[in-house]
Design an enzyme around this catalytic site. Structure first.
Site, short mmCIF file in Angstrom:
data_model
loop_
_atom_site.label_atom_id
_atom_site.label_comp_id
_atom_site.label_asym_id
_atom_site.label_seq_id
_atom_site.Cartn_x
_atom_site.Cartn_y
_atom_site.Cartn_z
N HIS A 56 0.90 -1.22 0.01
CA HIS A 56 0.15 0.02 -0.07
C HIS A 56 0.89 1.36 -0.11
O HIS A 56 2.09 1.12 0.14
CB HIS A 56 -1.02 -0.11 1.16
CG HIS A 56 -0.25 0.17 2.56
ND1 HIS A 56 0.38 -0.95 3.37
CD2 HIS A 56 0.07 1.33 3.12
CE1 HIS A 56 0.71 -0.72 4.53
NE2 HIS A 56 0.91 0.63 4.62
N ALA A 57 0.24 2.48 -0.18
CA ALA A 57 0.97 3.64 -0.10
C ALA A 57 0.01 4.71 1.11
O ALA A 57 -1.14 4.19 1.19
CB ALA A 57 1.02 4.34 -1.54
#
Length: 140
Positions: A56-57
């Site tokens: 994820h970011a």
């Protein structure tokens, strides 16, 4: 929302060590030797060695990642370049800027990944799909 940082804006930061005969201590203080005021602290442990984490970011969140025990690899991705960081000592922290995709792997037995975060948990700050991340990075 910041989509302009690259993997080269993320770096390993040497943390201060107070050496004593009885052992060492490293102290982290908001905005003194950390790049932001810490709003949340959490840690990952008991991770099977063949597991991967992350994927994820964040739109706005910054993180300071420390191998409190053991070792692991962080792969950072800015949509055009990837960069690996090997963390294996509690006197080093990886500073991850907003808008960078992250994956973790190759956890050693007994590893503990300590995370200092610049914001409290907000699900809306996560980008969990890599294609959505690429669109964000490309300003779409």
């Amino acid at each position: 929302m910041n989509n302009s940082f690259s993997v080269f804006d993320c770096k390993i930061v040497k943390l201060p060590i107070v050496h004593e005969n009885k052992g060492n201590i490293t102290v982290l203080e908001n905005s003194i030797n950390t790049p932001f005021d810490t709003k949340r602290i959490y840690y990952l442990y008991d991770i099977p060695m063949d597991s991967t984490r992350g994927g994820h970011a964040h739109y706005k969140l910054e993180q300071f990642i420390i191998a409190a025990s053991g070792s692991f690899i962080f792969t950072l991705d800015d949509g055009s370049q990837r960069r690996d960081f090997f963390l294996n000592h509690p006197d080093k922290a990886l500073h991850i800027k907003p808008g960078i995709w992250r994956e973790m792997r190759e956890f050693s037995s007994g590893s503990v990944c300590l995370v200092l975060a610049s914001k409290e948990y907000t699900e809306s700050d996560y980008i969990r799909d890599y294609n959505d991340f690429l669109k964000f990075r490309n300003g779409k």
